[in-house]
Motif scaffolding. Structure first.
Motif, PDB file in Angstrom:
ATOM      1  N   SER A  69       0.807  -1.223   0.000  1.00  0.00           N
ATOM      2  CA  SER A  69       0.000   0.000   0.000  1.00  0.00           C
ATOM      3  C   SER A  69       0.842   1.276   0.000  1.00  0.00           C
ATOM      4  O   SER A  69       0.361   2.346  -0.328  1.00  0.00           O
ATOM      5  N   ARG A  70       2.132   1.152   0.377  1.00  0.00           N
ATOM      6  CA  ARG A  70       3.021   2.340   0.330  1.00  0.00           C
ATOM      7  C   ARG A  70       4.067   2.101  -0.751  1.00  0.00           C
ATOM      8  O   ARG A  70       4.910   1.210  -0.618  1.00  0.00           O
ATOM      9  N   VAL A  71       3.982   2.877  -1.825  1.00  0.00           N
ATOM     10  CA  VAL A  71       4.932   2.678  -2.922  1.00  0.00           C
ATOM     11  C   VAL A  71       5.946   3.816  -2.905  1.00  0.00           C
ATOM     12  O   VAL A  71       5.589   4.987  -3.111  1.00  0.00           O
ATOM     13  N   PHE A  72       7.215   3.493  -2.636  1.00  0.00           N
ATOM     14  CA  PHE A  72       8.297   4.483  -2.611  1.00  0.00           C
ATOM     15  C   PHE A  72       9.039   4.399  -3.943  1.00  0.00           C
ATOM     16  O   PHE A  72       9.524   3.326  -4.312  1.00  0.00           O
ATOM     17  N   VAL A  73       9.130   5.525  -4.650  1.00  0.00           N
ATOM     18  CA  VAL A  73       9.803   5.523  -5.959  1.00  0.00           C
ATOM     19  C   VAL A  73      10.974   6.497  -5.913  1.00  0.00           C
ATOM     20  O   VAL A  73      10.823   7.648  -5.464  1.00  0.00           O
ATOM     21  N   GLN A  74      12.130   6.031  -6.396  1.00  0.00           N
ATOM     22  CA  GLN A  74      13.318   6.903  -6.367  1.00  0.00           C
ATOM     23  C   GLN A  74      13.118   8.074  -7.344  1.00  0.00           C
ATOM     24  O   GLN A  74      12.469   7.910  -8.400  1.00  0.00           O
ATOM     25  N   GLU A  75      13.674   9.217  -7.010  1.00  0.00           N
ATOM     26  CA  GLU A  75      13.315  10.462  -7.709  1.00  0.00           C
ATOM     27  C   GLU A  75      13.593  10.454  -9.217  1.00  0.00           C
ATOM     28  O   GLU A  75      12.865  11.072  -9.982  1.00  0.00           O
ATOM     29  N   GLY A  76      14.622   9.661  -9.638  1.00  0.00           N
ATOM     30  CA  GLY A  76      15.005   9.657 -11.061  1.00  0.00           C
ATOM     31  C   GLY A  76      13.902   9.147 -11.984  1.00  0.00           C
ATOM     32  O   GLY A  76      13.823   9.556 -13.158  1.00  0.00           O
ATOM     33  N   ILE A  77      13.073   8.231 -11.504  1.00  0.00           N
ATOM     34  CA  ILE A  77      12.028   7.683 -12.384  1.00  0.00           C
ATOM     35  C   ILE A  77      10.616   7.964 -11.847  1.00  0.00           C
ATOM     36  O   ILE A  77       9.630   7.432 -12.362  1.00  0.00           O
ATOM     37  N   GLY A 109      -8.028  -1.850   1.119  1.00  0.00           N
ATOM     38  CA  GLY A 109      -8.813  -1.563  -0.071  1.00  0.00           C
ATOM     39  C   GLY A 109      -7.881  -1.114  -1.184  1.00  0.00           C
ATOM     40  O   GLY A 109      -6.665  -1.001  -0.984  1.00  0.00           O
ATOM     41  N   PRO A 110      -8.450  -0.817  -2.374  1.00  0.00           N
ATOM     42  CA  PRO A 110      -7.627  -0.518  -3.552  1.00  0.00           C
ATOM     43  C   PRO A 110      -7.100   0.913  -3.553  1.00  0.00           C
ATOM     44  O   PRO A 110      -7.432   1.698  -4.434  1.00  0.00           O
ATOM     45  N   VAL A 111      -6.290   1.258  -2.570  1.00  0.00           N
ATOM     46  CA  VAL A 111      -5.810   2.642  -2.429  1.00  0.00           C
ATOM     47  C   VAL A 111      -4.294   2.650  -2.266  1.00  0.00           C
ATOM     48  O   VAL A 111      -3.761   2.192  -1.254  1.00  0.00           O
ATOM     49  N   MET A 112      -3.611   3.179  -3.279  1.00  0.00           N
ATOM     50  CA  MET A 112      -2.142   3.230  -3.241  1.00  0.00           C
ATOM     51  C   MET A 112      -1.679   4.614  -2.797  1.00  0.00           C
ATOM     52  O   MET A 112      -2.202   5.625  -3.263  1.00  0.00           O
ATOM     53  N   SER A 113      -0.677   4.651  -1.925  1.00  0.00           N
ATOM     54  CA  SER A 113      -0.030   5.910  -1.564  1.00  0.00           C
ATOM     55  C   SER A 113       1.345   5.928  -2.218  1.00  0.00           C
ATOM     56  O   SER A 113       2.172   5.059  -1.947  1.00  0.00           O
ATOM     57  N   LEU A 114       1.564   6.910  -3.075  1.00  0.00           N
ATOM     58  CA  LEU A 114       2.809   6.978  -3.842  1.00  0.00           C
ATOM     59  C   LEU A 114       3.718   8.048  -3.238  1.00  0.00           C
ATOM     60  O   LEU A 114       3.286   9.181  -3.015  1.00  0.00           O
ATOM     61  N   MET A 115       4.993   7.676  -2.988  1.00  0.00           N
ATOM     62  CA  MET A 115       5.912   8.610  -2.329  1.00  0.00           C
ATOM     63  C   MET A 115       7.281   8.606  -3.029  1.00  0.00           C
ATOM     64  O   MET A 115       7.690   7.564  -3.535  1.00  0.00           O
ATOM     65  N   LYS A 116       7.949   9.741  -2.979  1.00  0.00           N
ATOM     66  CA  LYS A 116       9.251   9.883  -3.666  1.00  0.00           C
ATOM     67  C   LYS A 116      10.372   9.791  -2.632  1.00  0.00           C
ATOM     68  O   LYS A 116      10.203  10.277  -1.514  1.00  0.00           O
ATOM     69  N   PHE A 117      11.509   9.142  -3.029  1.00  0.00           N
ATOM     70  CA  PHE A 117      12.665   9.176  -2.118  1.00  0.00           C
ATOM     71  C   PHE A 117      13.936   9.423  -2.917  1.00  0.00           C
ATOM     72  O   PHE A 117      13.959   9.260  -4.134  1.00  0.00           O
ATOM     73  N   LYS A 118      15.019   9.799  -2.151  1.00  0.00           N
ATOM     74  CA  LYS A 118      16.297  10.108  -2.821  1.00  0.00           C
ATOM     75  C   LYS A 118      17.300   8.973  -2.641  1.00  0.00           C
ATOM     76  O   LYS A 118      17.794   8.407  -3.590  1.00  0.00           O
ATOM     77  N   THR A 119      17.605   8.622  -1.386  1.00  0.00           N
ATOM     78  CA  THR A 119      18.711   7.689  -1.147  1.00  0.00           C
ATOM     79  C   THR A 119      18.212   6.337  -0.633  1.00  0.00           C
ATOM     80  O   THR A 119      17.101   6.230  -0.123  1.00  0.00           O
ATOM     81  N   VAL A 120      19.112   5.341  -0.727  1.00  0.00           N
ATOM     82  CA  VAL A 120      18.789   3.995  -0.253  1.00  0.00           C
ATOM     83  C   VAL A 120      18.476   4.028   1.248  1.00  0.00           C
ATOM     84  O   VAL A 120      17.490   3.440   1.706  1.00  0.00           O
ATOM     85  N   GLU A 121      19.322   4.742   1.996  1.00  0.00           N
ATOM     86  CA  GLU A 121      19.142   4.808   3.452  1.00  0.00           C
ATOM     87  C   GLU A 121      17.774   5.397   3.806  1.00  0.00           C
ATOM     88  O   GLU A 121      17.085   4.910   4.700  1.00  0.00           O
ATOM     89  N   GLU A 122      17.421   6.432   3.053  1.00  0.00           N
ATOM     90  CA  GLU A 122      16.126   7.071   3.312  1.00  0.00           C
ATOM     91  C   GLU A 122      14.986   6.079   3.037  1.00  0.00           C
ATOM     92  O   GLU A 122      14.038   5.957   3.827  1.00  0.00           O
ATOM     93  N   ALA A 123      15.113   5.325   1.949  1.00  0.00           N
ATOM     94  CA  ALA A 123      14.049   4.363   1.594  1.00  0.00           C
ATOM     95  C   ALA A 123      13.889   3.326   2.698  1.00  0.00           C
ATOM     96  O   ALA A 123      12.768   2.995   3.105  1.00  0.00           O
ATOM     97  N   ILE A 124      15.022   2.832   3.199  1.00  0.00           N
ATOM     98  CA  ILE A 124      14.961   1.794   4.243  1.00  0.00           C
ATOM     99  C   ILE A 124      14.312   2.360   5.502  1.00  0.00           C
ATOM    100  O   ILE A 124      13.416   1.748   6.092  1.00  0.00           O
TER     101      ILE A 124
END
Ligand code: ADP
Length: 490
Positions: A296-304, A392-407
């Motif tokens: 439900s939480r989708v973290f995407v790196q800023e480049g893409i 339910g069918p609800v995605m939260s999309l979030m942007k991140f920069k670094t690997v450490e931040e994503a973890i």
């Protein structure tokens, strides 16, 4: 809703008494989420019925053949049970569609055959349960026996009525336990049919006792029963806590809990955008988001990030919503009115908190509990939609920069059920999978379930494992047997 309505499939067995035949006691209605209308009246079991069921299970455990049969005999009966399920897969899949709004074609082709395989998997273990010879420090010899834990209370949820039933029942049967199974009140139909098929397969009376009824009555009576030895629960974290308290306050029965989740999917810059978007969409929309491991939480790196947002928007629009009996549909109705309203209120909350609605966000169809596949962008970690399990069918999309931040952000949740990692960099995938505190990590895939793969949570997602050989341990006790080697005065 481009779907063609398909007439209701009527179950072939008479499952319930007519409400007029009061001699059967209290009943409740089970609702078809496609229409909101009642499908059948079901016996409403309560404490008295749980007591009767436990008596039957106790008698079958203490005096019946099941725990005493050689494992090979249990295996043969379980194999027959599996065959009967497979022979009836069309009807069983239809029952889950009518009760839970699950995709019928998927149920027939995947869910029900997998359930039969689950029985066969554990049937194969039934004659391979053995202890160890102990190397003791004095003139003693000892060995361990692995004995069935006794009477198990299985309390199961409504999102996968068939899979949940056998995830619990199959290893407990192999272990030689007897059991009470309480399906969720929303989805009692297939459980009743499984009880009937168990009888036809030759499972002795008293081994599997299905009680249909509500959580606060029938469920609570199971959790607090003084003669149940073990509870295996799957459901919400809130109810899991109640079950554990009831177990502690009654007879300290053993407990295993598989609870909620708010699982992260982390997509790194090197990922294939198209495949990553497919994976993320499946991760949250599969079974209309009614999955405890939903990503439900989708973290995407800023480049893409921007490309992924565009792809997700395109793809979500092609995700066909409609009657789950229609084979071209990918997304049926939510299980009931309560869930439907709960999900819509989370969507409103997301909008109020300032997240941007990319797609969906509304109910659809003239009747029934359909909700459009919904994606929010600009979601902040502290927003309610990013923290609470929506189911339910609800995605939260979030942007991140670094690997450490994503973890760090992926781990910043009280849950720890699952996580997805999307990258072609093997070292990165390995590093991140070791850093995420969750029971299952999927690298470049999602929902890659296999019977042999243990499954369960970290943190407030619970403890204990379903599936795999590990699940057998939940239903076994270790007993040590010791004798002196010499005629020494012990
Ligand atoms: P969900 O939020 O997915 O509906 P629940 O945790 O409410 O999940 O329900 C999962 C299972 O737990 C169902 O079979 C339900 O009837 C049962 N249940 C609900 N409340 C209780 C309770 N107080 N004690 C025991 N079982 C309960």
């Amino acid at each position: 809703m481009g779907a063609t309505p398909v007439p209701l499939i009527k179950p072939r067995v008479e499952i319930n008494p007519s409400p007029k035949r009061r001699r059967f006691g209290k009943t409740f209605g089970t609702i078809d989420p496609r229409t909101g209308e009642e499908t059948a009246r079901i016996a409403e079991g309560d404490k008295e019925d749980v007591d009767l069921a436990v008596k039957a299970a106790r008698d079958a455990f203490d005096h019946g053949p099941w725990p005493r049969l050689p494992g090979s005999a249990r295996r043969r009966i379980m194999m027959k049970y599996a065959d009967l399920i497979e022979e009836n897969k069309e009807e069983l899949a239809a029952l889950d569609t009518i009760d839970a709004g699950k995709l019928f074609s998927w149920g027939k082709a995947v869910d029900i055959p997998v359930v039969a395989e689950m029985l066969r998997y554990y049937a194969g273990a039934a004659d391979k349960i053995h202890g160890e010879t102990l190397k003791m420090s004095r003139e003693l010899q000892g060995y361990t026996l692995r004995e069935p834990v006794g009477i198990v209370g299985h309390i199961i949820p409504w999102n996968f009525p068939s899979s949940m039933f056998f995830m619990k029942v199959a290893p407990a049967l192999a272990a030689g336990c007897t059991m009470i199974v309480k399906p969720a009140e929303q989805t009692p139909l297939s459980a009743l049919r499984y009880a009937h098929l168990a009888k036809l397969a030759g499972i002795p009376d008293g081994v599997i006792n299905v009680i249909t009824g509500f959580g606060p009555t029938a469920g609570a009576a199971i959790a607090s029963h003084m003669d149940i030895d073990k509870i295996s629960f799957t459901g919400s974290t809130e109810v899991g806590r109640l079950v554990m308290v009831a177990a502690a306050k009654s007879n300290l029965k053993a407990v295993s809990l598989e609870l909620g989740g708010k699982s992260p999917v982390i997509i790194f810059d090197d990922a294939d955008v198209d495949k990553a978007a497919d994976l993320a969409l499946l991760g949250i929309m599969y079974n209309k988001g009614e999955v405890c491991v939903a990503g439900s939480r989708v973290f995407v790196q800023e480049g893409i990030y921007d490309e992924i947002v565009k792809k997700l928007e395109e793809k979500a629009k092609t995700w066909a919503v409609g009657d789950p009996f229609n084979p071209t549909v990918r997304h049926g109705p939510q299980v009931d009115k309560t869930q439907f309203e709960r999900i819509l209120s989370y969507i409103e909350h997301g909008k109020r908190e300032g997240a941007t609605l990319l797609t969906g966000g509304k109910p659809c169809g003239q009747k029934g509990y359909y909700i459009e596949p919904t994606i929010f962008t600009d979601v902040k970690d502290n927003m309610v939609i990013a923290k609470e399990e929506i189911f339910g069918p609800v995605m939260s999309l979030m942007k991140f920069k670094t690997v450490e931040e994503a973890i760090e952000r992926a781990n910043a949740t009280r849950y720890g059920l699952a996580a997805g990692i999307v990258t072609n960099d093997l070292n990165l995938a390995n590093t991140v999978s070791r850093s995420i505190r969750a029971g299952v990590i999927w690298i470049n895939c999602y929902f890659a379930f296999d019977m042999d793969c243990p499954y369960g949570g970290f943190k407030m997602s619970g403890f204990g494992r379903d599936l795999g050989v590990d699940a057998l341990d939940k239903y076994l006790q270790v007993k040590s047997v010791v004798t002196p080697i010499y005629n020494s005065p012990w």
